[in-house]
Design an enzyme around this catalytic site. Structure first.
Site, PDB file in Angstrom:
ATOM      1  N   CYS A 143     -12.074 -18.225   4.537  1.00  0.00           N
ATOM      2  CA  CYS A 143     -11.444 -19.481   4.934  1.00  0.00           C
ATOM      3  C   CYS A 143      -9.948 -19.397   4.637  1.00  0.00           C
ATOM      4  O   CYS A 143      -9.522 -19.420   3.485  1.00  0.00           O
ATOM      5  CB  CYS A 143     -12.073 -20.637   4.170  1.00  0.00           C
ATOM      6  SG  CYS A 143     -11.162 -22.162   4.344  1.00  0.00           S
ATOM      7  N   CYS A 146      -8.337 -22.093   2.588  1.00  0.00           N
ATOM      8  CA  CYS A 146      -8.619 -22.133   1.142  1.00  0.00           C
ATOM      9  C   CYS A 146      -7.571 -21.374   0.334  1.00  0.00           C
ATOM     10  O   CYS A 146      -7.462 -21.563  -0.874  1.00  0.00           O
ATOM     11  CB  CYS A 146      -9.995 -21.520   0.837  1.00  0.00           C
ATOM     12  SG  CYS A 146     -11.368 -22.421   1.544  1.00  0.00           S
ATOM     13  N   ASP A 562      25.087   5.283   1.622  1.00  0.00           N
ATOM     14  CA  ASP A 562      25.836   5.992   0.587  1.00  0.00           C
ATOM     15  C   ASP A 562      25.990   7.448   1.050  1.00  0.00           C
ATOM     16  O   ASP A 562      25.083   8.011   1.655  1.00  0.00           O
ATOM     17  CB  ASP A 562      25.068   5.925  -0.735  1.00  0.00           C
ATOM     18  CG  ASP A 562      25.755   6.725  -1.824  1.00  0.00           C
ATOM     19  OD1 ASP A 562      26.932   6.465  -2.070  1.00  0.00           O
ATOM     20  OD2 ASP A 562      25.099   7.607  -2.411  1.00  0.00           O
ATOM     21  N   ASP A 786      20.559   6.584  -3.282  1.00  0.00           N
ATOM     22  CA  ASP A 786      19.635   7.381  -4.080  1.00  0.00           C
ATOM     23  C   ASP A 786      19.988   7.440  -5.554  1.00  0.00           C
ATOM     24  O   ASP A 786      19.213   7.947  -6.358  1.00  0.00           O
ATOM     25  CB  ASP A 786      19.574   8.820  -3.534  1.00  0.00           C
ATOM     26  CG  ASP A 786      20.845   9.610  -3.855  1.00  0.00           C
ATOM     27  OD1 ASP A 786      21.935   8.983  -3.867  1.00  0.00           O
ATOM     28  OD2 ASP A 786      20.751  10.822  -4.094  1.00  0.00           O
ATOM     29  N   ASP A 790      23.724   3.121  -7.203  1.00  0.00           N
ATOM     30  CA  ASP A 790      23.394   2.401  -5.967  1.00  0.00           C
ATOM     31  C   ASP A 790      22.470   1.212  -6.222  1.00  0.00           C
ATOM     32  O   ASP A 790      22.289   0.378  -5.328  1.00  0.00           O
ATOM     33  CB  ASP A 790      22.712   3.345  -4.964  1.00  0.00           C
ATOM     34  CG  ASP A 790      23.619   4.473  -4.514  1.00  0.00           C
ATOM     35  OD1 ASP A 790      24.836   4.229  -4.398  1.00  0.00           O
ATOM     36  OD2 ASP A 790      23.128   5.590  -4.295  1.00  0.00           O
TER      37      ASP A 790
END
Length: 903
Positions: A143, A146, A562, A786, A790
């Site tokens: 449901c 719900c 980057d 990475d 960053d």
């Protein structure tokens, strides 16, 4: 002074109290064990009923929560200030105290206004919130209406940080503080809505998941077949005028047959349809309604009307005493069949998870006490030594200690070429050993392995919700009550203004309205597509952390890359060896009164330079040494080595005095460079770092080193630009180097000389002013990086994408992780997002149109014009198969193949 027991209201002395409990910043005292048990079962109920002392507390709406924040402990004062600022900005928060010593933030807040938003606010600010996460299975949750009720119940449980319920996976994902909230309290919250909690199937082994799935499918089909078999004789007696032999029965015989139909449809109601009635009863206890309410009310009304019509036919107007037991049996049969087909389709939707789980090795060959033994992978312990032979899978993560081989890691990285492994290298569970045999020591087992973490991340994402799914949740809050009001309105209109027999028309149309309305299709419209889309991302080596990230990615207009480690490899490489044009020659080192000269070769210069640089620890020196080794050049040991900081190095190699360094180094040693100086400028303009080499005080040449561009960066950036996305490069390098790299990869907009702490600010400026003009309006910005520096920019961006080969901090701060480390993954992630959101919009459109057209037709709006009324049987079939259609459309995504695959 006395206090009041919150359960029985008895006045007691705090000193002689049987027990005490701390809850929502208050202390409660109890007179007996029974009162304590009642309070523990639902402390929030008693906390809201009044004060523990006077029975009234004007500050009761204020709750207190201790939030563990990872970065806060032993952090800088600015960190505490940032945590406090992020929390104080929320509505309903009155007081915040960030404690660096304990690593927690104490928050006073209004629980009716603020709860899970605190966690979201901290994460948006780049902080990690501690606490435990648990997934709880919810039996027979179908449901969709719900979901919101269970979520609200879980969120109202004290010290729950966030809660999300997914009807597609039938699981609740809850973040909470385990030292203050027991798992039993979470289970109680689910049980209050009539559902039974169970262990999450997503955390069970694959065979157990398959068994549970098959068991649930059989359970539904058994109930369907029972209802279907009962429906056949009930249908024959419901329309006697169309059935040979039955149409010849007398009315007395028909009434007897109808009486038997009343009896045989009872088990259909209360066994085949038991889920609907139990769900409706649980909702009624909470004074609410859901999808189960509609089905239970419609079928029960049809059965009760039919039974009264048979038992007291004389009380009904002529022509209105015929029963509708066929509605009861057929509608329940069709809805249960729809649920079974939906369950089977859902199993196909989780194919990505099954593929990942299928990669895991089943057994491991462990060496214990000098003996080899085969055990299941679940029995492997950290520290075990494991033997792996050619062609076998690596069972768990570890470090190689003996032997060597090449290992196929394509399952994790997407890289097709095997990776060479030697002693000391890491090996990853589920990767395939190709050629040699080796032994390794297990370092991560069970849920700590890389594969298990990937599976968990995908499951967490599939259990999450996109903002568009929350829109559907909001609709559910109004959908069922509105449908029930429309059903009542339909009955009233037909009963007062309809044709004869009015009572029959009124009942049939109102029951049809209840049955045809389908909130489930709306609920599944987003969740099933997200589930398949996130799985499709995982198949392409892209881990999407949440539904929100998947939805946001479709609108990306700017991608910030980057430079180092993202566009480039992040490691300097030798790119050029340039000889002097002066005809410089290398002298023979034999002691002689007459020196003999030989023509200089590139290999000679590289051998001498690399021999010097092997004693240096500078990254550029390492690049020269690796370049020489890659070309098979044998190096010799230098003597009299001297490093001159900021300039270069001096050493003697093979009896020759070598000087290697920058222009300042050459000037320092009074070495004339000639045309080499102009050549060095050309190399620098190309983004390379030139280093001059001199032999015996003569300029011999230039060695250029650069952080080279990844093989597929140019193709990936071109792909993003073809998708209408602006690509921006950000770097701390000088502008000349940055623009040289940008020219190579086709980027026109460069942000150079940006300090690490300013990257996030630059992302913010792009979000606020993307077109370079103030007031232009914001666009969605993605950041790809990475490194540790960053992380703030990844958190600031609308979508942060971390290169999987990068640091853990960057990956933690990102929304999407590119496992392979290829920039093609950015284009693929956006493609998957666009395809998924397109599929979601199709599903939502279909679900809304179904309900928008189906309900009015069921109400009888076509009757005055076409004389057309919808049968409850057709309504039941339409309702059942609307959900199946949505799931089927979501499964079309499984065939989606991105144009720019990261594989």
């Amino acid at each position: 002074m006395t206090v009041k027991d919150p359960v029985c209201s008895m006045e007691i002395d705090p000193k002689t109290a049987f027990a005490t409990r701390e809850h929502m910043g208050q202390t409660f005292h109890f007179c007996s064990e029974n009162c304590v048990k009642q309070f523990d079962a639902d402390p929030h109920q008693y906390a809201l009923s009044g004060s523990a002392t006077t029975g009234f507390n004007p500050d009761l709406r204020r709750a207190r929560l201790e939030l563990p924040v990872v970065e806060l402990k032993d952090g800088k004062p600015q960190t505490a200030e940032s945590v406090e600022a992020a929390l104080k900005a929320l509505p309903g928060v009155s007081k915040v105290n960030a404690n660096r010593k304990t690593g927690t933030a104490s928050v006073e807040y209004d629980p009716a206004t603020t709860s899970a938003q605190m966690v979201t606010a901290l994460r948006s600010a780049g902080f990690r919130v501690g606490g435990a996460q648990v997934r709880i299975g919810i039996e027979n949750l179908r449901c969709a209406s719900c979901v919101r009720f269970i979520e609200d119940e879980l969120k109202s449980t004290p010290d729950v940080l966030s809660a999300s319920v997914n009807v597609a996976t039938q699981e609740a994902t809850v973040e909470y503080l385990p030292e203050k909230t027991a798992l039993a309290q979470l289970n109680v919250a689910i049980e209050k809505w009539g559902y039974k909690p169970r262990p999450a199937l997503s955390e069970a082994p694959e065979d157990e998941q398959e068994a549970a799935h098959a068991h649930e499918y059989r359970r539904l089909m058994n109930r369907f077949w029972f209802a279907a078999v009962v429906s056949i004789p009930v249908l024959l007696t419901a329309y006697p005028q169309y059935v040979p032999l039955v149409r010849d029965w007398s009315m007395a015989t028909l009434r007897l047959a109808w009486g038997l139909a009343a009896l045989v449809t009872l088990p259909v109601l209360f066994w085949s349809g038991s889920d609907f009635f139990s769900g409706a009863w649980a909702a009624l206890k909470h004074r609410s309604a859901n999808m189960n309410t509609l089905i239970a009310l419609g079928t029960a009304a049809a059965w009760l009307y039919s039974s009264f019509a048979i038992a007291f036919s004389s009380l009904f107007p002529e022509g209105t005493s015929e029963p509708f037991y066929d509605v009861v049996a057929v509608v329940i049969a069709l809805v249960v069949l729809g649920q079974a087909l939906e369950l089977r389709a859902k199993g196909q939707s989780s194919a990505a998870i099954k593929k990942l789980l299928g990669l895991q090795a089943k057994t491991a060959r462990v060496i214990r006490d000098g003996q080899e033994m085969d055990i299941t992978v679940e029995e492997v312990l950290v520290g075990d030594v494991i033997q792996v032979r050619p062609g076998e899978k690596v069972p768990v993560d570890g470090v190689l200690i003996e032997g060597g081989s090449s290992v196929d890691e394509s399952m994790l990285t997407g890289e097709s070429l095997p990776v060479s492994k030697k002693s000391g290298d890491e090996v990853i569970g589920a990767t395939l050993n190709k050629t040699g045999a080796f032994k390794f020591r297990a370092t991560k087992v069970g849920k700590d392995t890389a594969l298990a973490q990937i599976v968990k991340m995908v499951q967490d994402a599939q259990n999450s919700k996109a903002p568009i799914a929350r829109l559907a949740d909001t609709v559910f809050g109004y959908f069922v009550p509105v449908v029930m009001m429309l059903a009542v309105l339909t009955f009233v209109v037909w009963f007062n203004f309809g044709p004869q027999p009015r009572l029959v028309y009124a009942l049939v149309t109102s029951v049809t309205v209840l049955i045809i309305a389908c909130p489930c299709a709306l609920g599944l419209a987003t969740l099933m597509s997200l589930m398949v889309g996130i799985g499709k991302g995982a198949e392409n080596s892209i881990l999407i952390r949440s539904g929100e990230a998947l939805q946001t990615a479709q609108g990306i207009k700017v991608v910030v890359l980057d430079k180092t480690g993202t566009i480039t490899k992040g490691k300097p490489e030798l790119t050029d060896v340039v000889l002097a044009n002066s005809g410089w020659q290398i002298a023979d080192s034999e002691p002689s009164s007459t020196l003999r000269y030989q023509p200089l070769a590139i290999s000679d210069l590289l051998r001498l330079a690399a021999s010097v640089e092997r004693s240096s620890e500078h990254p550029l020196a390492e690049a020269i040494v690796e370049g020489a080794k890659a070309r098979g050049i044998a190096l010799t040991e230098p003597t009299a080595f001297e490093a001159v900081p900021g300039h270069g190095v001096i050493a003697t190699v093979e009896g020759r005095w070598m000087v290697i360094g920058n222009l300042k180094m050459m000037n320092r040693e009074s070495i004339a460079l000639g045309v080499l100086e102009e050549k060095s400028k050309a190399l620098a303009d190309d983004g390379k770092t030139p280093m001059f080499a001199a032999v015996d005080s003569q300029a011999a040449g230039i060695l250029a080193v650069a952080d080279t561009v990844k093989e597929d960066s140019v193709e990936a950036i071109a792909a993003l630009q073809k998708m209408g996305i602006e690509v921006v490069m950000v770097t701390g390098d000088n502008r000349r180097t940055a623009e040289a790299i940008a020219r190579k990869v086709g980027i026109t907009r460069v942000l150079a000389e940006v300090l690490p702490e300013d990257k996030a600010h630059n992302v913010h400026l792009l979000q606020a002013d993307p077109a370079g003009k103030r007031g232009a309006g914001g666009r969605k910005v993605a950041m790809v990086g990475d490194g540790i520096n960053d992380a703030p920019a990844l958190a600031q961006a609308d979508v942060g994408l971390a290169i999987g080969t990068g640091t853990d901090v960057a990956i933690e701060a990102s929304d999407i992780t590119l496992i392979k480390g290829s920039l093609k993954g950015v284009a693929t992630a956006i493609e998957v997002s666009r395809a998924t959101m397109g599929n979601i919009k199709q599903n939502l459109f279909g679900a809304f149109i179904y309900n928008a057209l189906g309900v009015p037709v069921a109400m009888g709006v076509l009757y005055p014009f076409l004389g057309l009324l919808l049968s409850p049987l057709i309504a039941g079939a339409a309702m059942a198969f609307s959900s199946v259609t949505v799931v089927g459309n979501a499964n079309r995504l499984r065939g989606f193949e991105p144009k720019f695959s990261a594989k």
